[in-house]
Design an enzyme around this catalytic site. Structure first.
Site, short mmCIF file in Angstrom:
data_model
loop_
_atom_site.label_atom_id
_atom_site.label_comp_id
_atom_site.label_asym_id
_atom_site.label_seq_id
_atom_site.Cartn_x
_atom_site.Cartn_y
_atom_site.Cartn_z
N ARG A 110 3.37 -56.89 5.97
CA ARG A 110 3.04 -57.32 7.33
C ARG A 110 2.03 -58.45 7.28
O ARG A 110 1.30 -58.62 6.31
CB ARG A 110 2.45 -56.14 8.10
N LYS A 175 -0.38 -45.18 -2.23
CA LYS A 175 0.78 -45.83 -1.58
C LYS A 175 1.99 -45.87 -2.52
O LYS A 175 1.95 -46.47 -3.60
CB LYS A 175 0.38 -47.25 -1.17
N ARG A 311 -7.52 -47.34 7.71
CA ARG A 311 -8.06 -46.83 6.44
C ARG A 311 -8.85 -45.56 6.71
O ARG A 311 -9.51 -45.47 7.75
CB ARG A 311 -9.02 -47.85 5.79
P1 ATP Z 1 -2.04 -51.63 5.54
O1 ATP Z 1 -1.89 -50.81 4.30
O2 ATP Z 1 -3.37 -52.22 5.71
O3 ATP Z 1 -1.47 -50.99 6.79
P2 ATP Z 1 0.16 -53.30 5.63
O4 ATP Z 1 0.89 -52.27 6.40
O5 ATP Z 1 -0.02 -54.66 6.16
O6 ATP Z 1 -1.25 -52.86 5.22
P3 ATP Z 1 2.29 -53.66 3.89
O7 ATP Z 1 2.74 -54.78 4.70
O8 ATP Z 1 3.08 -52.40 3.91
O9 ATP Z 1 0.79 -53.32 4.22
O10 ATP Z 1 2.15 -54.10 2.36
C1 ATP Z 1 1.30 -55.12 1.92
C2 ATP Z 1 0.06 -54.53 1.25
O11 ATP Z 1 0.40 -53.41 0.44
C3 ATP Z 1 -0.57 -55.52 0.29
O12 ATP Z 1 -1.53 -56.28 0.93
C4 ATP Z 1 -1.18 -54.63 -0.81
O13 ATP Z 1 -2.44 -54.13 -0.42
C5 ATP Z 1 -0.25 -53.47 -0.84
N1 ATP Z 1 0.82 -53.58 -1.86
C6 ATP Z 1 1.51 -54.66 -2.28
N2 ATP Z 1 2.44 -54.33 -3.19
C7 ATP Z 1 2.35 -52.99 -3.34
C8 ATP Z 1 3.04 -52.04 -4.14
N3 ATP Z 1 4.02 -52.38 -4.96
N4 ATP Z 1 2.66 -50.74 -4.02
C9 ATP Z 1 1.68 -50.35 -3.19
N5 ATP Z 1 0.99 -51.20 -2.41
C10 ATP Z 1 1.32 -52.50 -2.48
#
Ligand code: ATP
Length: 316
Positions: A110, A175, A311
């Protein structure tokens, strides 16, 4: 090399009817794609971590048995499966098209964030879902997808699988999978969603260091499953959950949410893009899937899925 054993350059050259120099060049190209290879004099080459590949025939046969009507397209590489599938959608790709890629050069999260998925270390794909209804009827869709993915992964993982609002999937509070839902269309219909999903299968220590939050993968939990089985399980759960959403809206999801939210009734902090943060207790969802946050003075505020990062507040 997927068998995890050493193979000599000579043996591989013979197998593929190429010169040893070609084998050497290809191994170098693999390293450029972040595939780690151990080279040992006298023994040959071995993968540092096992690689998974999709058996498309096995997947096709699972899919035709389950009758969910998906059309699978598998490619070796693309920049982002969501970007490519959105382009295909605009050119008329049918409802329930699935685009799977062995490798994404620029997987997206995102708000312009990146999803790290090294070759063979994570499963990445996108699904096109078309709706007769308009964008105004799709609020909460990312939560629906998060719940579907969590339900599918919970059947496989020994650790508790939960959703972090709106749609990160955690195992043991780390995650495991990320989701990017992008919608387009008319306010009052028709519209479509491109649902991008990334799941960690086997991340190296090196890749984990590049991610700024706690991560986990299936291998670490001892989950042994082929990509075709994994994809089949997820696509089946997704179809069932989406069909329920189309019929009954968020009713079923809202009832289940407290059991699935990783931080329900816990102290969390929500960060918004303007840099402000809001601390409070996660107190369920409203009818549109917005998060309700009870602040220390008892005031309840709601936050929509679009821009906010949640978080947990570390407990002392
Ligand atoms: P948040 O966790 O703050 O809600 P988001 O929903 O924006 O963030 P995503 O868009 O799902 O997060 O994924 C991007 C983020 O996830 C990256 O900025 C990094 O922190 C994390 N990320 C990137 N690659 C991976 C991975 N392979 N496994 C787990 N986390 C990852």
């Amino acid at each position: 090399m997927s068998d995890g054993r050493f193979h000599s350059g000579q043996e591989m050259a013979k197998e593929f009817k190429v010169s040893r120099a070609t084998v050497f060049n290809i191994l170098q190209m693999a390293e450029e794609l972040d595939v780690r290879i151990h080279a040992v004099r006298g023994k040959g080459y071995k993968l540092a971590t096992p690689l998974s590949w999709l058996d498309t025939q096995a997947l096709e046969s699972f899919m035709s048995d389950s009758g969910f009507g998906y059309a699978i397209k598998a490619v070796e590489q693309t920049y982002s499966t969501n970007t490519s599938l959105t382009e295909a959608a605009l050119e008329g790709a049918p409802h329930r098209t699935v685009l799977y890629a062995d490798y994404q050069h620029a997987g997206r999260g995102r708000r312009g964030r990146t999803w790290l998925s090294p070759l063979g270390g994570g499963l990445t794909f996108s699904v096109l879902w078309r709706f007769d209804r308009g964008l105004d009827q799709l609020s909460g869709l990312s939560i629906v997808v998060g719940m579907a993915l969590a339900r599918a992964l919970a059947k496989l993982c020994p650790l508790p699988v939960k959703v972090k609002w709106p749609n990160d999937v955690l195992a043991g509070y780390r995650k495991l999978a990320g989701i990017l839902v992008e919608v387009q269309g008319e306010i009052s219909g028709p519209s479509f969603a491109v649902i991008g999903i990334g799941i960690n299968e086997h991340l190296s220590k090196f890749h984990r260091q590049e991610i700024d939050q706690a991560v986990i993968d299936l291998a670490e939990m001892g989950v042994q499953i082929t990509r075709a089985e994994l994809l089949n399980g997820i696509l089946s759960e997704l179809a069932l959950t989406m069909e329920t959403f189309e019929q009954d809206g968020l009713k079923n999801i809202l009832a289940d949410w407290p059991n699935w939210h990783a931080h329900e009734e816990r102290l969390v902090v929500l960060r918004t893009p303007d840099g402000s943060s809001h601390t409070g207790k996660a107190s369920g969802l409203d009818v549109a899937g917005n998060l309700l946050l009870t602040s220390p003075n008892g005031e309840i505020r709601k936050f929509s899925t679009g821009e906010v990062s949640l978080r947990p507040v570390a407990r002392k």
